[in-house]
Design a protein around this motif. Sequence first.
Motif, PDB file in Angstrom:
ATOM      1  N   PHE A 176       7.608  57.478  26.603  1.00 34.39           N
ATOM      2  CA  PHE A 176       8.973  56.971  26.464  1.00 34.39           C
ATOM      3  C   PHE A 176       9.085  55.626  27.157  1.00 34.39           C
ATOM      4  O   PHE A 176       8.521  55.435  28.240  1.00 34.39           O
ATOM      5  CB  PHE A 176       9.943  57.973  27.103  1.00 34.39           C
ATOM      6  N   VAL A 177       9.808  54.684  26.525  1.00 35.23           N
ATOM      7  CA  VAL A 177      10.043  53.373  27.130  1.00 35.23           C
ATOM      8  C   VAL A 177      11.496  52.943  26.933  1.00 35.23           C
ATOM      9  O   VAL A 177      12.146  53.354  25.968  1.00 35.23           O
ATOM     10  CB  VAL A 177       9.120  52.270  26.559  1.00 35.23           C
ATOM     11  N   ILE A 178      11.959  52.128  27.862  1.00 35.84           N
ATOM     12  CA  ILE A 178      13.251  51.454  27.738  1.00 35.84           C
ATOM     13  C   ILE A 178      13.016  49.966  27.910  1.00 35.84           C
ATOM     14  O   ILE A 178      12.323  49.551  28.845  1.00 35.84           O
ATOM     15  CB  ILE A 178      14.273  51.911  28.806  1.00 35.84           C
ATOM     16  N   GLU A 179      13.591  49.191  27.019  1.00 35.26           N
ATOM     17  CA  GLU A 179      13.660  47.736  27.180  1.00 35.26           C
ATOM     18  C   GLU A 179      15.138  47.368  27.234  1.00 35.26           C
ATOM     19  O   GLU A 179      15.919  47.804  26.385  1.00 35.26           O
ATOM     20  CB  GLU A 179      12.982  47.007  26.018  1.00 35.26           C
ATOM     21  N   LEU A 180      15.501  46.612  28.234  1.00 31.40           N
ATOM     22  CA  LEU A 180      16.873  46.136  28.412  1.00 31.40           C
ATOM     23  C   LEU A 180      16.866  44.630  28.169  1.00 31.40           C
ATOM     24  O   LEU A 180      16.216  43.883  28.900  1.00 31.40           O
ATOM     25  CB  LEU A 180      17.374  46.447  29.822  1.00 31.40           C
TER      26      LEU A 180
ATOM     27  N   ALA B 289      19.672  38.092  29.422  1.00 35.64           N
ATOM     28  CA  ALA B 289      20.122  36.828  28.828  1.00 35.64           C
ATOM     29  C   ALA B 289      18.953  35.917  28.485  1.00 35.64           C
ATOM     30  O   ALA B 289      19.067  35.046  27.626  1.00 35.64           O
ATOM     31  CB  ALA B 289      21.085  36.124  29.780  1.00 35.64           C
ATOM     32  N   THR B 290      17.796  36.127  29.118  1.00 35.43           N
ATOM     33  CA  THR B 290      16.628  35.274  28.867  1.00 35.43           C
ATOM     34  C   THR B 290      15.718  35.826  27.775  1.00 35.43           C
ATOM     35  O   THR B 290      14.724  35.187  27.430  1.00 35.43           O
ATOM     36  CB  THR B 290      15.801  35.088  30.157  1.00 35.43           C
ATOM     37  N   ASP B 291      16.035  36.988  27.223  1.00 36.74           N
ATOM     38  CA  ASP B 291      15.162  37.626  26.232  1.00 36.74           C
ATOM     39  C   ASP B 291      15.539  37.258  24.803  1.00 36.74           C
ATOM     40  O   ASP B 291      16.710  37.340  24.421  1.00 36.74           O
ATOM     41  CB  ASP B 291      15.220  39.162  26.365  1.00 36.74           C
ATOM     42  N   ASP B 292      14.545  36.926  24.008  1.00 30.54           N
ATOM     43  CA  ASP B 292      14.709  36.703  22.585  1.00 30.54           C
ATOM     44  C   ASP B 292      14.679  38.067  21.890  1.00 30.54           C
ATOM     45  O   ASP B 292      13.732  38.847  22.080  1.00 30.54           O
ATOM     46  CB  ASP B 292      13.568  35.812  22.077  1.00 30.54           C
ATOM     47  N   LEU B 293      15.699  38.374  21.087  1.00 25.92           N
ATOM     48  CA  LEU B 293      15.826  39.689  20.467  1.00 25.92           C
ATOM     49  C   LEU B 293      14.652  40.003  19.551  1.00 25.92           C
ATOM     50  O   LEU B 293      14.117  41.120  19.570  1.00 25.92           O
ATOM     51  CB  LEU B 293      17.148  39.800  19.709  1.00 25.92           C
ATOM     52  N   GLU B 294      14.217  39.062  18.733  1.00 26.48           N
ATOM     53  CA  GLU B 294      13.117  39.328  17.809  1.00 26.48           C
ATOM     54  C   GLU B 294      11.813  39.613  18.558  1.00 26.48           C
ATOM     55  O   GLU B 294      11.017  40.444  18.129  1.00 26.48           O
ATOM     56  CB  GLU B 294      12.949  38.195  16.801  1.00 26.48           C
ATOM     57  N   SER B 295      11.596  38.938  19.676  1.00 29.74           N
ATOM     58  CA  SER B 295      10.401  39.213  20.492  1.00 29.74           C
ATOM     59  C   SER B 295      10.450  40.629  21.058  1.00 29.74           C
ATOM     60  O   SER B 295       9.433  41.329  21.099  1.00 29.74           O
ATOM     61  CB  SER B 295      10.276  38.209  21.632  1.00 29.74           C
ATOM     62  N   LEU B 296      11.641  41.056  21.474  1.00 30.92           N
ATOM     63  CA  LEU B 296      11.783  42.420  21.987  1.00 30.92           C
ATOM     64  C   LEU B 296      11.587  43.454  20.883  1.00 30.92           C
ATOM     65  O   LEU B 296      10.982  44.504  21.105  1.00 30.92           O
ATOM     66  CB  LEU B 296      13.148  42.621  22.640  1.00 30.92           C
ATOM     67  N   ARG B 297      12.079  43.162  19.702  1.00 35.29           N
ATOM     68  CA  ARG B 297      11.861  44.081  18.577  1.00 35.29           C
ATOM     69  C   ARG B 297      10.370  44.190  18.244  1.00 35.29           C
ATOM     70  O   ARG B 297       9.873  45.273  17.953  1.00 35.29           O
ATOM     71  CB  ARG B 297      12.658  43.619  17.358  1.00 35.29           C
TER      72      ARG B 297
ATOM     73  N   ARG C 217      21.320  46.509  36.127  1.00 38.93           N
ATOM     74  CA  ARG C 217      21.299  47.472  35.012  1.00 38.93           C
ATOM     75  C   ARG C 217      19.940  48.149  34.894  1.00 38.93           C
ATOM     76  O   ARG C 217      19.841  49.351  34.674  1.00 38.93           O
ATOM     77  CB  ARG C 217      21.649  46.766  33.700  1.00 38.93           C
ATOM     78  N   GLU C 218      18.882  47.355  35.046  1.00 30.39           N
ATOM     79  CA  GLU C 218      17.529  47.911  34.979  1.00 30.39           C
ATOM     80  C   GLU C 218      17.318  48.935  36.089  1.00 30.39           C
ATOM     81  O   GLU C 218      16.758  50.016  35.854  1.00 30.39           O
ATOM     82  CB  GLU C 218      16.508  46.776  35.098  1.00 30.39           C
ATOM     83  N   ALA C 219      17.774  48.622  37.291  1.00 33.64           N
ATOM     84  CA  ALA C 219      17.644  49.554  38.413  1.00 33.64           C
ATOM     85  C   ALA C 219      18.392  50.858  38.134  1.00 33.64           C
ATOM     86  O   ALA C 219      17.895  51.949  38.444  1.00 33.64           O
ATOM     87  CB  ALA C 219      18.151  48.908  39.701  1.00 33.64           C
ATOM     88  N   ASP C 220      19.578  50.755  37.531  1.00 33.49           N
ATOM     89  CA  ASP C 220      20.339  51.961  37.188  1.00 33.49           C
ATOM     90  C   ASP C 220      19.582  52.822  36.176  1.00 33.49           C
ATOM     91  O   ASP C 220      19.560  54.052  36.285  1.00 33.49           O
ATOM     92  CB  ASP C 220      21.719  51.597  36.626  1.00 33.49           C
TER      93      ASP C 220
ATOM     94  N   LYS D 155       6.348  57.672  21.776  1.00 28.45           N
ATOM     95  CA  LYS D 155       7.082  58.626  20.941  1.00 28.45           C
ATOM     96  C   LYS D 155       8.565  58.297  20.803  1.00 28.45           C
ATOM     97  O   LYS D 155       9.180  58.580  19.775  1.00 28.45           O
ATOM     98  CB  LYS D 155       6.916  60.030  21.510  1.00 28.45           C
ATOM     99  N   LEU D 156       9.164  57.699  21.843  1.00 25.68           N
ATOM    100  CA  LEU D 156      10.594  57.393  21.844  1.00 25.68           C
ATOM    101  C   LEU D 156      10.828  56.130  22.661  1.00 25.68           C
ATOM    102  O   LEU D 156      10.265  55.979  23.751  1.00 25.68           O
ATOM    103  CB  LEU D 156      11.389  58.559  22.450  1.00 25.68           C
ATOM    104  N   GLY D 157      11.645  55.227  22.134  1.00 25.38           N
ATOM    105  CA  GLY D 157      11.961  53.992  22.848  1.00 25.38           C
ATOM    106  C   GLY D 157      13.388  53.557  22.585  1.00 25.38           C
ATOM    107  O   GLY D 157      13.899  53.732  21.468  1.00 25.38           O
ATOM    108  N   TRP D 158      14.016  53.000  23.607  1.00 29.37           N
ATOM    109  CA  TRP D 158      15.382  52.498  23.488  1.00 29.37           C
ATOM    110  C   TRP D 158      15.402  51.020  23.834  1.00 29.37           C
ATOM    111  O   TRP D 158      14.973  50.620  24.914  1.00 29.37           O
ATOM    112  CB  TRP D 158      16.320  53.240  24.433  1.00 29.37           C
ATOM    113  N   LEU D 159      15.890  50.212  22.933  1.00 31.11           N
ATOM    114  CA  LEU D 159      16.107  48.787  23.175  1.00 31.11           C
ATOM    115  C   LEU D 159      17.610  48.595  23.357  1.00 31.11           C
ATOM    116  O   LEU D 159      18.374  48.667  22.395  1.00 31.11           O
ATOM    117  CB  LEU D 159      15.588  47.940  22.011  1.00 31.11           C
ATOM    118  N   ILE D 160      18.012  48.384  24.584  1.00 28.07           N
ATOM    119  CA  ILE D 160      19.434  48.231  24.921  1.00 28.07           C
ATOM    120  C   ILE D 160      19.772  46.749  24.879  1.00 28.07           C
ATOM    121  O   ILE D 160      19.136  45.945  25.558  1.00 28.07           O
ATOM    122  CB  ILE D 160      19.736  48.849  26.301  1.00 28.07           C
TER     123      ILE D 160
END
Length: 191
Positions: A118-122, A125-133, A53-56, A145-150
């Motif tokens: 711009f950043v994307i974080e995907l 399964a090993t990621d803690d949601l609160e840490s990503l937020r 998914r990250e590669a895509d 300026k713009l970021g997407w947390l998928i």
Amino acid sequence: MVTTALKLNINSVNITDEQFYQLCQKNSDLKFERTARGELIIMPPVGGESGNREADLITDLGIWNRQTKLGYTFSSSTIFKLPNGGDRSPDAAWIKTERWEALTPEQRRKFPPIAPDFVIELRSATDDLESLRSKMQEYMDAGVKLGWLINPQQQQVEIYRLEKNVEVRNLPTELLGEEILPGFILSLDCY
């Protein structure tokens, strides 16, 4: 069992930027980040689904960028030295041409001292949601300026905009690059 990132608080050690760079270079089989608060994070590897998914995502961003020639695209292997003191590595990032080319060749070669536009974080399964937020908020605090947390686990995407409230959308959805990435459209229908 979910494996999360290992965090070590190194505030009292006062590791310099050069020491952090050397730590990363001498341990290239590990992936490090450092928060603005000085926590050293050792990131676990992602599995096949997340890696695909990250590669895509990087491919879609890279194709758009090749067509528009508006900036530079970066993979998750790039660590950015953020203005707020963090050393972060988004899953995908983009920087406007003028901003990137304003850096010296040495700055571009090491950990670039710049916040991406711009950043994307995907979430894997090993990621803690609160840490990503928290990481996404750190990007915004640094001037991204713009970021997407998928978040495939909860079938949502969180859209972060500089100085605005977070917008949450359910998947599937279509994301627009807005004025930051004009004409970029990411269709999230297979997550």
